[in-house]
Design an enzyme around this catalytic site. Sequence first.
Site, PDB file in Angstrom:
ATOM      1  N   GLN A  93       0.741  -1.375  -0.159  1.00 40.33           N
ATOM      2  CA  GLN A  93      -0.012   0.062   0.053  1.00 40.33           C
ATOM      3  C   GLN A  93       0.642   1.266  -0.050  1.00 40.33           C
ATOM      4  OE1 GLN A  93      -2.715   0.657   3.343  1.00 40.33           O
ATOM      5  NE2 GLN A  93      -2.889   2.812   2.886  1.00 40.33           N
ATOM      6  N   CYS A  99      -6.169   2.087   2.545  1.00 36.25           N
ATOM      7  CA  CYS A  99      -6.314   0.696   2.989  1.00 36.25           C
ATOM      8  C   CYS A  99      -7.497  -0.219   3.097  1.00 36.25           C
ATOM      9  CB  CYS A  99      -5.393   0.863   4.509  1.00 36.25           C
ATOM     10  SG  CYS A  99      -6.449   1.724   5.441  1.00 36.25           S
ATOM     11  N   HIS A 176      -6.539   1.441  10.176  1.00 39.73           N
ATOM     12  CA  HIS A 176      -5.950   0.858   9.159  1.00 39.73           C
ATOM     13  C   HIS A 176      -6.702  -0.427   8.897  1.00 39.73           C
ATOM     14  CE1 HIS A 176      -2.895  -0.516   6.503  1.00 39.73           C
ATOM     15  NE2 HIS A 176      -2.474  -1.736   7.242  1.00 39.73           N
ATOM     16  N   ASP A 191      -1.403  -7.405   4.628  1.00 39.87           N
ATOM     17  CA  ASP A 191      -1.344  -5.842   5.277  1.00 39.87           C
ATOM     18  C   ASP A 191      -0.511  -5.245   4.259  1.00 39.87           C
ATOM     19  OD1 ASP A 191      -0.731  -3.507   6.532  1.00 39.87           O
ATOM     20  OD2 ASP A 191      -0.518  -4.579   8.590  1.00 39.87           O
TER      21      ASP A 191
END
Length: 241
Positions: A93, A99, A176, A191
Amino acid sequence: AKMASTEEEARERAAKSHWVALESNPVSLSKFAHSIGASEEFAFSDAWGLDEEMLSFQPQPVLAVIFLFPTSKCCRDDSAKVVKTEDVWFMKQLVGNACGTVAVVHALANNRDTITLKEDSVLNKFLIETKDKSPLDRGIGFGEAKGIEAVAEQVATDATENQTAAPAADDSIDCHFIAFTRVGENLYELDGRYEGPIDHGKTTAETFLKDAVAVIQKNFIAKNPEENFFSVLTLGPPRED
């Protein structure tokens, strides 16, 4: 060295672009997923609680779990088992506030054997274009994927779906989103702040939700006992009203 400068520039461009953050409500995330190409046979649902009884109410099968937490409370875990594997679709990201969209894309991209993507959809095109690219290059490409950004902005600013006023794109958002999904026999945490997927060991289709929640409880919630701003959503068939 020309290659390097263009990659640096691309990274900087992606890092400078800020999208309007998606809300963590299931309507917004589902609408985003359907608008970028996911079949409407699947949608996101709020988890009503994290104990086994509450989890049993989630529409089955659960294909992915989206977890939202305050960024300031959950630092990166340097002991995390980050793996390089072709089996798991992963992107970094780079775009600010994206996100929510990155987590949804991670959830959909790793469940394409179950969730059909419309052939001419923006997500399908993006996945085809970035098929052989590195997580970093996918992150750069994502920042330039105008079609996905336009959908995200539309959903984020659609007041009827959202419980709170949409933030400005460059607002610093203290939350997040990450995704958990099962690929093969393993449970992965996706993630975009890391270099690759985090491998949490074996799981099965039947135990996946319980196993993902166990990781969330242990690695996030137990470490922040004072914090109650956590949100868990599951991806599966739409919830019957």
